[in-house]
Write a protein that holds these residues in place. Structure first.
Motif, PDB file in Angstrom:
ATOM      1  N   VAL A 351       0.855  -1.190   0.000  1.00 44.03           N
ATOM      2  CA  VAL A 351       0.000   0.000   0.000  1.00 44.03           C
ATOM      3  C   VAL A 351       0.884   1.230   0.000  1.00 44.03           C
ATOM      4  O   VAL A 351       1.730   1.400   0.868  1.00 44.03           O
ATOM      5  N   GLN A 353      -0.634   4.439  -0.687  1.00 49.81           N
ATOM      6  CA  GLN A 353      -1.544   5.589  -0.601  1.00 49.81           C
ATOM      7  C   GLN A 353      -1.683   5.999   0.863  1.00 49.81           C
ATOM      8  O   GLN A 353      -1.857   5.152   1.740  1.00 49.81           O
ATOM      9  N   LYS A 354      -1.594   7.292   1.144  1.00 54.29           N
ATOM     10  CA  LYS A 354      -1.674   7.760   2.541  1.00 54.29           C
ATOM     11  C   LYS A 354      -3.130   7.869   2.992  1.00 54.29           C
ATOM     12  O   LYS A 354      -3.659   8.944   3.233  1.00 54.29           O
ATOM     13  N   THR A 355      -3.774   6.720   3.102  1.00 54.61           N
ATOM     14  CA  THR A 355      -5.158   6.700   3.556  1.00 54.61           C
ATOM     15  C   THR A 355      -5.195   6.961   5.059  1.00 54.61           C
ATOM     16  O   THR A 355      -4.206   6.745   5.764  1.00 54.61           O
ATOM     17  N   PRO A 356      -6.336   7.420   5.582  1.00 47.87           N
ATOM     18  CA  PRO A 356      -6.423   7.724   7.020  1.00 47.87           C
ATOM     19  C   PRO A 356      -5.995   6.562   7.914  1.00 47.87           C
ATOM     20  O   PRO A 356      -5.395   6.764   8.960  1.00 47.87           O
ATOM     21  N   ALA A 357      -6.298   5.321   7.496  1.00 50.54           N
ATOM     22  CA  ALA A 357      -5.974   4.147   8.316  1.00 50.54           C
ATOM     23  C   ALA A 357      -4.473   3.980   8.507  1.00 50.54           C
ATOM     24  O   ALA A 357      -4.021   3.460   9.530  1.00 50.54           O
ATOM     25  N   ARG A 359      -2.116   6.628   7.847  1.00 51.80           N
ATOM     26  CA  ARG A 359      -1.394   7.909   7.934  1.00 51.80           C
ATOM     27  C   ARG A 359      -0.551   8.008   9.211  1.00 51.80           C
ATOM     28  O   ARG A 359       0.589   8.462   9.181  1.00 51.80           O
TER      29      ARG A 359
END
Length: 616
Positions: A351, A353-357, A359
């Motif tokens: 992964v 992508q700097k998703t909230p989960a 970050r």
């Protein structure tokens, strides 16, 4: 070269760029060899790194592979083998530490590194020795499993220190039944596998059973365990889920790069490790400040090059990773993911992508990389270079990030003192230095003195759950080393390297013999070797600290004994003098007039005390 380019296959594989002496400069992978290699031979190269490489390229070679994944694996293996000048290189540890649970009737849980020869279960790998020790200490506190080896376990007639400090249930002397101990073992296994709900249910039942039997002391213990597990579960909820994740953060400054990996196992953050990938021609960190911007890699380049080298390694084949989280988007993410899924035979996900989960995890990893790089680049951290040389020279399994050195000082057995000095990656940690009064031994018995100081030091560290060192240095030879090993065995301190430094026949600095416990032959370093300088510095610091303490104690003893020789100064008057001035040294510094101020003191006696003290 143009004709050779036209004949390059369009299949996947790896390419090697060579200089005029046919030495490999760079190794790369490609899904389409012809397309990838041709890009390097364009006239207008805008990337300075690529332009610098191609200025030295005289030829190239290719190897076709069956598929893209094989190309990535072959690239990784060849980089490790050939150390090309323009590839990013990962200098990894030789092995990683584990927690090992034996298959005995009363299984032992202990630190393990190296070949997995003994039958049992291995939990890990962990990022470093410190994280193994932390987990081991936590499990001992909760579930009280034995740590000792069979040679120690089978010859006990009474419980050892672990039982006394409430870290073991003493199966060696049958203080616990097989069934009760197996319940402890099951809880520990469930905990290590992240099954905290099952552990808490088991602990709750044991607490209730103890209460029903009116065994309130035992019930209170299980209540405390339950509280700790609930706190831990709350922390795991914050870190997110129950899976196993590796989170990568990258930092770069002045051409030097740091990659930090944060390890999350069963939702619990178990530690982190920082790497400083470099180039083959600057593979020792003494060149940290000589990198040119020609060789600067972007964070994306670094991660793309680093991750295959890190994971495509036989020592990691047994790892169970669910997710790899990256601080930056990388172009080859899907390709690398496919190769890792094939290598691990699992559905591992990458992964970027700097998703909230993720970050918060990424922020932790990047912060660790930035902080480590900042420390790494300070002048003070020249010691890190020497520590790495020490690791290499002495063939240590891991970098000794914490070193403790001991020395004994006395004068013909009088006023024996021991010192412990502590060194880390930033040099001496003076606030951690300790001095020890050595009592109740035969005067001049250095072996007994060393046994006493080591026992006291590491008993205290274990009781207080403090970090153990990676390397212990003893000022002495094989005899002292054997004493030290016996002490560590009795205290069940494992995973710590033991070293002795014995002065050479001429007793000159730089001619010492180095002994590593468990190895047959000794090591002699050259006087101008940086490793020799480091070890001398640490040993001399321990000696300085010990002799300063000894002289102070000797002076105090002699001053104390001289008071006993003065007619008219009995036990009570001596106590009045010391109480009035607050100590012997203050008394010695006092004038006759000041001594006269002590209750019941005549001027004549004050003059006599002053005269006698100033002869000392």
């Amino acid at each position: 070269m143009k004709n050779k380019l036209q004949k390059v296959s369009q299949k996947p594989g790896i390419y090697r760029f060579l200089d005029s002496q046919h030495k490999v400069l760079y190794i790369g992978k490609a899904k389409n060899l012809k397309k990838r290699v041709s890009q390097y031979f364009r006239k207008n190269l805008t990337d300075k790194k690529t332009a610098a490489l191609m200025a030295h390229v005289a030829d190239f070679e290719i190897t076709i592979t069956e598929n893209e994944n094989q190309a990535l694996l072959l690239e990784s293996n060849l980089i490790k083998e050939l150390h090309p000048k323009y590839n990013i290189l990962l200098r990894d540890d030789k092995s990683y530490p584990y927690l090992f649970l034996s298959e005995h009737t009363f299984p032992r849980l202990d630190y393990h590194r190296g070949a997995k020869k003994e039958k049992g279960r291995y939990f890990g790998p962990y990022p470093n020795a410190g994280s193994v020790r932390d987990n081991l200490a936590f499990i001992q506190k909760l579930f009280k499993l034995r740590q000792c080896r069979d040679s120690f376990f089978n010859h006990r007639s009474r419980p050892c220190l672990q039982y006394q400090i409430n870290r073991c249930t003493a199966p060696c002397v049958n203080y616990v039944s097989i069934d009760a101990y197996q319940a402890q073992v099951k809880n520990a296994i469930d905990f290590l596998e992240g099954k905290n709900n099952e552990v808490m249910q088991s602990v709750e039942k044991q607490m209730e059973a103890a209460s029903e039997k009116l065994d309130y002391e035992n019930a209170a213990h299980w209540r405390d365990v339950l509280i700790r597990l609930r706190k831990l579960q709350a922390q795991q909820f914050v870190t997110g889920g129950k899976g196993n994740s590796d989170v990568f953060g990258v930092a770069e400054n002045r051409g030097q790069t740091a990659v930090a990996i944060v390890y999350i196992r069963h939702g619990q953050l178990i530690g982190h490790k920082t790497f400083f990938p470099t180039f083959a021609h600057t593979h020792t960190h003494t060149h940290t400040h000589t990198h040119t911007h020609t060789h600067t890699h972007t964070h994306t380049d670094t991660l793309s090059a680093f991750i295959p080298q890190y994971y495509l390694n036989p020592i990691r084949e047994s790892e169970k990773i669910d997710r790899i989280v990256l601080s930056h988007v990388i172009e080859d993410r899907q390709w690398i993911q496919n190769a890792l899924q094939e290598f691990f035979h699992s559905d591992i996900k990458m992964v970027d992508q700097k998703t909230p989960a993720f970050r918060e995890w990424i922020s932790i990893a990047v912060s660790n990389a930035e902080e480590a790089l900042k420390h790494y680049q300070t002048e003070k951290n020249n010691i890190l270079i020497k520590l790495e040389l020490l690791q290499k020279k002495l063939n240590l399994a891991n970098l000794p990030e914490k070193i403790e050195c001991f020395d004994i000082s006395h004068t013909m057995g009088e006023a024996t003192k021991a010192s412990c000095v502590v060194f880390g990656v930033e040099g001496p940690i003076k606030k951690a230095y300790r001095q020890f009064n050595i009592e109740n031994i035969t005067p001049g018995d250095d072996y007994a003195a060393m046994q006493q100081v080591l026992t006291r030091r590491y008993t205290q560290l274990k009781i207080n759950n403090q970090l153990l060192p990676d390397l212990i240095i003893i000022d002495g030879g094989k005899g002292q080393l054997k004493i030290a090993a016996t002490v560590l065995e009795s205290l069940q301190v494992s995973g710590v390297m033991l070293m002795g430094m014995a002065k050479g026949p001429e007793r000159k600095p730089g001619h010492e013999k180095i002994f590593i416990f468990g190895r047959e032959s000794d090591i002699i370093l050259q006087p101008d070797d940086p490793v020799s300088h480091l070890l001398q510095w640490i040993r001399d610091e321990a000696h300085r600290f010990a002799i300063t303490a000894h002289r102070k104690k000797r002076g105090k003893n002699r001053l104390q004994s001289i008071l006993d020789t003065i007619t008219g100064v009995g036990k009570k008057r001596k106590m009045d003098l010391l109480k009035h001035f607050g100590g012997l040294q203050e008394l010695k510094n006092a004038s006759t007039e000041e001594i006269t101020q002590v209750k019941g003191m005549s001027r004549a006696l004050a003059r006599q005390i002053y005269a006698v003290l100033h002869k000392v």
